[in-house]
Motif scaffolding. Structure first.
Motif, mmCIF file in Angstrom:
data_model
loop_
_atom_site.group_PDB
_atom_site.id
_atom_site.type_symbol
_atom_site.label_atom_id
_atom_site.label_comp_id
_atom_site.label_asym_id
_atom_site.label_seq_id
_atom_site.Cartn_x
_atom_site.Cartn_y
_atom_site.Cartn_z
ATOM 1 N N PHE A 103 65.943 64.551 -23.885
ATOM 2 C CA PHE A 103 65.941 65.925 -23.386
ATOM 3 C C PHE A 103 66.234 65.950 -21.890
ATOM 4 C CE2 PHE A 103 64.322 70.091 -22.247
ATOM 5 C CZ PHE A 103 64.741 70.864 -23.325
ATOM 6 N N LEU A 104 67.193 66.777 -21.503
ATOM 7 C CA LEU A 104 67.530 66.973 -20.092
ATOM 8 C C LEU A 104 67.002 68.318 -19.628
ATOM 9 C CD1 LEU A 104 71.301 65.900 -20.202
ATOM 10 C CD2 LEU A 104 69.357 64.503 -19.466
ATOM 11 N N LYS A 105 66.278 68.337 -18.509
ATOM 12 C CA LYS A 105 65.858 69.605 -17.904
ATOM 13 C C LYS A 105 66.849 69.956 -16.801
ATOM 14 C CE LYS A 105 60.897 69.127 -18.607
ATOM 15 N NZ LYS A 105 59.700 68.597 -17.978
ATOM 16 N N HIS A 106 67.250 71.221 -16.744
ATOM 17 C CA HIS A 106 68.167 71.683 -15.690
ATOM 18 C C HIS A 106 67.463 72.618 -14.710
ATOM 19 C CE1 HIS A 106 70.980 69.995 -18.505
ATOM 20 N NE2 HIS A 106 70.835 70.977 -19.364
ATOM 21 N N SER A 125 65.757 69.920 -12.107
ATOM 22 C CA SER A 125 66.499 68.979 -12.967
ATOM 23 C C SER A 125 65.783 67.628 -13.037
ATOM 24 C CB SER A 125 67.910 68.785 -12.414
ATOM 25 O OG SER A 125 68.553 67.720 -13.093
ATOM 26 N N ASN A 126 65.847 67.005 -14.232
ATOM 27 C CA ASN A 126 65.309 65.639 -14.369
ATOM 28 C C ASN A 126 66.430 64.644 -14.669
ATOM 29 O OD1 ASN A 126 66.011 66.061 -17.043
ATOM 30 N ND2 ASN A 126 64.071 65.348 -17.898
ATOM 31 N N ALA A 154 75.998 71.812 -17.710
ATOM 32 C CA ALA A 154 74.821 72.686 -17.693
ATOM 33 C C ALA A 154 75.078 73.936 -16.855
ATOM 34 C CB ALA A 154 73.608 71.929 -17.154
ATOM 35 N N ASN A 205 63.423 78.674 -17.640
ATOM 36 C CA ASN A 205 63.459 77.265 -18.056
ATOM 37 C C ASN A 205 64.783 77.048 -18.782
ATOM 38 O OD1 ASN A 205 60.913 75.904 -17.410
ATOM 39 N ND2 ASN A 205 59.972 77.473 -18.682
ATOM 40 N N GLY A 254 67.187 73.813 -20.461
ATOM 41 C CA GLY A 254 67.309 72.387 -20.725
ATOM 42 C C GLY A 254 68.159 72.123 -21.951
ATOM 43 N N THR A 255 68.561 70.877 -22.115
ATOM 44 C CA THR A 255 69.441 70.495 -23.229
ATOM 45 C C THR A 255 68.809 69.368 -24.036
ATOM 46 O OG1 THR A 255 71.430 71.099 -21.993
ATOM 47 C CG2 THR A 255 71.734 69.587 -23.843
ATOM 48 N N LYS A 256 68.721 69.591 -25.330
ATOM 49 C CA LYS A 256 68.299 68.534 -26.256
ATOM 50 C C LYS A 256 69.570 67.849 -26.755
ATOM 51 C CE LYS A 256 66.043 67.881 -30.749
ATOM 52 N NZ LYS A 256 65.640 68.587 -31.970
ATOM 53 N N SER A 285 71.405 73.679 -25.899
ATOM 54 C CA SER A 285 70.897 74.061 -24.585
ATOM 55 C C SER A 285 70.080 75.340 -24.714
ATOM 56 C CB SER A 285 72.052 74.240 -23.601
ATOM 57 O OG SER A 285 72.704 72.992 -23.403
#
Length: 319
Positions: A91-94, A98-99, A118, A154, A156-158, A249
């Protein structure tokens, strides 16, 4: 049954605009899903995202997935598995923070490309929210503001891969659920199918199409629209051949955003429909959802009603 809604977003800038807006309205009211073509995200960028995502899976995740399958004995199951999904994910957080720089194993080029992708998806999500406002008769910017909270949305992308599965009749790629959040934008594999939604009590395939973005409505939009738009059950069927790539996303409310039906929409309702949905803080809903994801959404809404506190729901200013 009507065919799955496929919408050409570029035609919004032509005399076809009224017809396209009507297609979006119909898809939101009757499907909870639609597929966008000519959505403005460059084909070259999407091709790069797909190639790097598939390369990353092969290099960094495929072996781990095989080891997990072997450890759990999943390749030899004889009975249906109801507590596990046949998927490999990260999982990416934007937003709000951002992570991407912290995720191990990602090559720098992949990080850079995913950041760019993103940003494009964020713009598209916000554009779509304004189109929904227009169709709903809400002020422009209402939904974006409703999602904002104190720190913005919030987002993010799985990133998922659904490898070939020896027993797709016994193990789902992803079990049936509705999405908890706001609006979801999916870039899916165009060669390997598997995504299905429930319509009129039948499972319907979401067609894999090259360079399309599939959009679906989450639980929060159902609440804000007072049920005019509904989140729908969907699932992923594992396949015996091919590895299906999926980048979902999620453009969701901020953790402290207060979610409640838009007063302008509630006013138009008959008295018995005015109190269908609760008012709650998004983070509280997510805590509840975490344990109930694969169950019906209606008890979640009822549970939030019993938790309702006098949270501030003054009209949302859109200027």
């Amino acid at each position: 049954m009507a065919s799955f809604p496929i919408i050409n977003l570029a035609q919004l800038n032509t005399e076809e605009r009224p017809a396209i807006m009507e297609q979006i309205k119909d898809a939101c009211e009757n499907w909870g899903f639609f597929e966008l073509v000519d959505h403005g995200i460059s084909i070259e960028l999407m091709d790069t995202v797909e190639k790097l995502t598939k390369d990353h899976y092969k290099k960094c995740m495929e072996q781990r997935f095989k080891e997990m399958v072997a450890a759990k004995g999943l390749d030899a199951v004889q009975t249906e598995i109801n507590d596990l999904d046949w998927e490999s994910t990260f999982f990416l957080k934007h937003l709000p923070v951002s992570n991407i720089s912290e995720i191990p194993d990602l090559e720098d080029h992949y990080r850079k490309v995913m950041k760019e992708f993103a940003m494009e998806l964020e713009k598209l999500a916000e554009n779509l929210l304004d189109l929904l406002c227009e169709n709903l008769g809400l002020e422009k910017g209402y939904l974006k503001k409703a999602f904002s909270g104190s720190k913005g949305p919030n987002f993010g992308t799985k990133v998922s891969n659904y490898p070939p599965c020896p027993k797709p009749d016994l193990i789902k790629g992803l079990r049936a659920h509705t999405d908890a959040g706001g609006i979801i934008l999916l870039f899916q594999d165009d060669k390997v199918s598997g995504l299905q939604l429930l319509k009129d009590d039948k499972w319907v395939d979401v067609p894999p199409m090259r360079h399309s973005i599939v959009v679906n409505i989450g639980d929060q939009l159902e609440v804000i629209t007072n049920g005019k738009y509904k989140s729908v059950l969907h699932r992923v069927i594992a396949q015996t051949d091919g590895n299906r790539m999926s980048l979902a996303s999620f453009y969701n409310p901020g953790s402290d955003a207060v979610i409640f039906p838009a007063p302008a929409l509630v006013e138009k309702e008959a008295e018995e429909n005015k109190h269908k949905y609760p008012k709650f803080v998004f983070e509280d809903y997510m805590k509840l959802y975490a344990g109930l994801k694969f169950q019906a959404k209606e008890p979640r809404f009822e549970a939030m009603k019993t938790m309702e506190s006098p949270v501030n729901s003054s009209p949302i200013a859109t200027v």
